[in-house]
Design an enzyme around this catalytic site. Structure first.
Site, mmCIF file in Angstrom:
data_model
loop_
_atom_site.group_PDB
_atom_site.id
_atom_site.type_symbol
_atom_site.label_atom_id
_atom_site.label_comp_id
_atom_site.label_asym_id
_atom_site.label_seq_id
_atom_site.Cartn_x
_atom_site.Cartn_y
_atom_site.Cartn_z
ATOM 1 N N ASP A 31 4.231 -8.659 -2.582
ATOM 2 C CA ASP A 31 5.286 -7.889 -2.541
ATOM 3 C C ASP A 31 5.637 -7.337 -1.382
ATOM 4 O O ASP A 31 4.696 -7.343 -0.376
ATOM 5 C CB ASP A 31 5.510 -6.880 -3.638
ATOM 6 N N ASP A 33 7.596 -3.889 0.170
ATOM 7 C CA ASP A 33 7.719 -2.644 0.050
ATOM 8 C C ASP A 33 6.845 -1.893 -1.110
ATOM 9 O O ASP A 33 6.770 -2.173 -2.223
ATOM 10 C CB ASP A 33 9.457 -1.909 -0.452
ATOM 11 N N ASP A 214 4.004 -3.589 -6.325
ATOM 12 C CA ASP A 214 3.704 -2.115 -7.013
ATOM 13 C C ASP A 214 4.808 -1.614 -7.809
ATOM 14 O O ASP A 214 4.852 -0.495 -8.302
ATOM 15 C CB ASP A 214 3.988 -1.362 -5.544
HETATM 16 MG MG LIG Z 1 7.610 -3.021 -4.059
#
Ligand SMILES: [Mg+2]
Length: 267
Positions: A31, A33, A214
């Site tokens: 991923d 960000d 996340d």
């Molecule tokens: Mg993320």
């Protein structure tokens, strides 16, 4: 989804990961960000560090590596700028292979006008609220409210409900201080992982997917690889997840990538 629990650290238990990868072909999915960069107040400020870009070059050379993000594809490619990688923007709706690979898959083209319509309505209705950031990412749109005063968030929530009521082909999902709007299609980051593994011929028993992310949208990917892959949640607090390891923050992600690169270079 599993109950919140303290997952084992992917760094402290790297030897276990090493065993799982022995004599396997690896597909690495990351991923953007909050994983490769820290979470910041405005999406345009989430810049990749020079060290992280160097690490992406290194892992990209030793295993097939893809960046999968809720960001629009062009934005994602521009931010990462590593030619040998695969990219999946808009939560996996828009997939691009490395330069010269000819790989490009777009899902949900028929939904693009509805996304554009909902975006225009949201701009008209929410544009005056201080701190709201709206993004049209072609196959999805984002309403960021991290900078919006708490007492105004319910107004944004209600407006989004109202706008979506007239766009039944779209649905809302949730991220960190962001509402996402995407096509009502059974397609997500987990399906994009399966697609890319298939494209790369990494769908046999000799292949392992590693996914590092996340956010709530990464859970689809953790679930999609749960049977045979390695899901790594980036979080400093316990939370419900289908991942099996954790890393505390993007600094630890950097250490993890360096170890993966060293391990696979040595093979
Ligand atoms: Mg993320």
């Amino acid at each position: 989804m599993d109950e919140p629990c303290r997952l084992p650290s992917a760094l402290d238990h790297f030897m276990c990961i090493e065993c799982r990868l022995e004599r396997k072909r690896v597909g690495l999915f990351l991923d953007y960000d909050g994983t490769l960069t820290p979470i910041v107040n405005r999406p345009e400020l989430a810049r990749l560090s020079r060290d992280m870009r160097r690490l992406l070059h290194e892992v990209g050379k030793v295993c097939k590596t893809a960046i999968i993000s809720g960001r629009g594809l062009d934005d994602l490619v521009h931010l990462v700028r590593v030619d040998e990688l695969y990219y999946a923007g808009s939560h996996g709706f828009d997939v691009l292979g490395p330069k010269g690979s000819g790989i490009r898959h777009e899902f949900g083209r028929e939904f693009v006008p509805a996304i554009a319509g909902a975006y225009a309505e949201l701009c008209a209705q929410l544009g005056a609220i201080d701190g709201v950031i709206l993004e049209n990412k072609k196959y999805s749109l984002s309403v960021h409210y991290r900078l919006v005063p708490e007492e105004l968030v319910s107004r944004i929530d209600g407006t989004l409900d109202h706008v979506l009521a007239s766009h039944p082909t779209l649905r809302r999902t949730y991220g960190k201080k962001v509402f996402e709007v995407r096509p009502r299609l059974d397609w997500h980051k987990g399906e994009a992982v399966r697609l890319i593994m298939r494209i790369l011929g990494l769908n046999g028993k000799d292949a392992v997917a590693i996914y590092v992310g996340d956010d709530a949208t990464d859970e689809d990917a953790f679930r999609s690889i749960a049977a045979s892959g390695i899901g790594v949640l980036v979080a400093d607090e316990p939370q419900p997840t289908a991942a099996i390891y954790r890393l505390k923050d993007s600094d630890e992600v950097g250490v993890f990538l360096a170890r993966i690169a060293a391990l696979l270079t040595g093979c």
